[in-house]
Scaffold this active site. Structure first.
Site, PDB file in Angstrom:
ATOM      1  N   HIS A 170      30.855  27.161  42.674  1.00 11.82           N
ATOM      2  CA  HIS A 170      31.477  27.308  43.990  1.00 11.82           C
ATOM      3  C   HIS A 170      30.424  27.674  45.021  1.00 11.82           C
ATOM      4  O   HIS A 170      29.542  28.489  44.764  1.00 11.82           O
ATOM      5  CB  HIS A 170      32.610  28.347  43.985  1.00 11.82           C
ATOM      6  CG  HIS A 170      32.274  29.641  43.310  1.00 11.82           C
ATOM      7  ND1 HIS A 170      32.186  29.771  41.944  1.00 11.82           N
ATOM      8  CD2 HIS A 170      31.988  30.854  43.815  1.00 11.82           C
ATOM      9  CE1 HIS A 170      31.872  31.011  41.634  1.00 11.82           C
ATOM     10  NE2 HIS A 170      31.734  31.689  42.745  1.00 11.82           N
ATOM     11  N   GLU A 208      30.937  35.983  38.865  1.00 13.21           N
ATOM     12  CA  GLU A 208      32.308  36.333  38.492  1.00 13.21           C
ATOM     13  C   GLU A 208      33.073  35.160  37.886  1.00 13.21           C
ATOM     14  O   GLU A 208      33.761  35.320  36.871  1.00 13.21           O
ATOM     15  CB  GLU A 208      33.041  36.867  39.741  1.00 13.21           C
ATOM     16  CG  GLU A 208      34.441  37.380  39.467  1.00 13.21           C
ATOM     17  CD  GLU A 208      35.184  37.754  40.755  1.00 13.21           C
ATOM     18  OE1 GLU A 208      34.534  38.184  41.744  1.00 13.21           O
ATOM     19  OE2 GLU A 208      36.413  37.615  40.762  1.00 13.21           O
ATOM     20  N   ASP A 228      38.680  32.367  50.023  1.00 15.84           N
ATOM     21  CA  ASP A 228      38.398  33.406  49.026  1.00 15.84           C
ATOM     22  C   ASP A 228      39.450  34.509  49.179  1.00 15.84           C
ATOM     23  O   ASP A 228      39.760  34.946  50.279  1.00 15.84           O
ATOM     24  CB  ASP A 228      36.990  33.969  49.250  1.00 15.84           C
ATOM     25  CG  ASP A 228      36.507  34.787  48.074  1.00 15.84           C
ATOM     26  OD1 ASP A 228      35.487  34.425  47.472  1.00 15.84           O
ATOM     27  OD2 ASP A 228      37.165  35.814  47.747  1.00 15.84           O
ATOM     28  N   ILE A 229      40.009  34.954  48.050  1.00 11.01           N
ATOM     29  CA  ILE A 229      41.093  35.935  48.068  1.00 11.01           C
ATOM     30  C   ILE A 229      40.598  37.346  48.407  1.00 11.01           C
ATOM     31  O   ILE A 229      41.386  38.201  48.817  1.00 11.01           O
ATOM     32  CB  ILE A 229      41.857  35.915  46.709  1.00 11.01           C
ATOM     33  CG1 ILE A 229      43.294  36.386  46.877  1.00 11.01           C
ATOM     34  CG2 ILE A 229      41.132  36.685  45.638  1.00 11.01           C
ATOM     35  CD1 ILE A 229      44.151  35.508  47.720  1.00 11.01           C
ATOM     36  N   HIS A 282      29.993  29.485  48.504  1.00  5.04           N
ATOM     37  CA  HIS A 282      30.652  30.399  49.451  1.00  5.04           C
ATOM     38  C   HIS A 282      30.268  29.987  50.871  1.00  5.04           C
ATOM     39  O   HIS A 282      29.078  29.830  51.176  1.00  5.04           O
ATOM     40  CB  HIS A 282      30.151  31.839  49.262  1.00  5.04           C
ATOM     41  CG  HIS A 282      30.527  32.492  47.978  1.00  5.04           C
ATOM     42  ND1 HIS A 282      31.598  33.357  47.865  1.00  5.04           N
ATOM     43  CD2 HIS A 282      29.959  32.448  46.750  1.00  5.04           C
ATOM     44  CE1 HIS A 282      31.662  33.811  46.618  1.00  5.04           C
ATOM     45  NE2 HIS A 282      30.683  33.281  45.915  1.00  5.04           N
TER      46      HIS A 282
END
Ligand code: 5GP
Length: 129
Positions: free
Chosen positions: A93, A88, A29-30, A95
């Site tokens: 996805h 978002e 994750d960025i 996490h």
């Protein structure tokens, strides 16, 4: 239009890749909650996890568990938290978040990492896969 995660899978947007197989992809994750925060996604672009077909759902969870074990072996933490939000990015996805304190799970507290730190984490997790 392709989701930002489909663009990552296709290499149109760079990422710190952790793992990939025919159906699934994992990358850092960025904007991580904690060092090592990883996203596991199906290559098939579906918005909500509850809309995945049964095989893709169970395949994603199995893939995420494998990545979580490698992550836990690489990043000092009490355990790996697994959560699904999706507010978002409309592409399923999971996490994977290395947890030491409850705040690591809240998405209110973020850590800032240098490119070299992202690269080192990704390399270390890849080596444990
Ligand atoms: P959610 O959709 O579950 O609320 O959050 C989406 C997650 O994707 C966030 O944690 C955010 O930091 C991450 N994210 C959004 N855009 C990118 C991107 O371009 N690259 C990477 N690596 N992560 C992203």
């Amino acid at each position: 239009m392709a989701s930002i995660f489909t663009k990552i899978i296709n290499g149109e947007i760079p990422c710190y890749k952790i793992a990939e197989n025919e159906d699934f992809f994992a990358f850092l994750d960025i904007n991580p909650n904690a060092k090592g925060h990883t996203l596991c996604i199906p290559k098939k672009e579906v918005d909500k996890i509850t809309d995945l077909d049964e095989d893709t759902y169970s395949g994603l969870m199995s893939f995420a568990r494998k990545v979580a074990k490698a992550l836990e072996a690489s990043v000092p933490c009490k355990r790996i938290g697994m959560t699904v939000i999706g507010l978002e990015v409309p592409h399923v996805h999971v996490h994977l978040i290395p947890l030491n304190e409850m705040k690591d799970a809240t998405f209110q507290h973020k850590v800032s990492l240098k490119q070299s730190e992202f690269e080192a984490i990704a390399e270390s997790v890849r080596a444990k896969m």
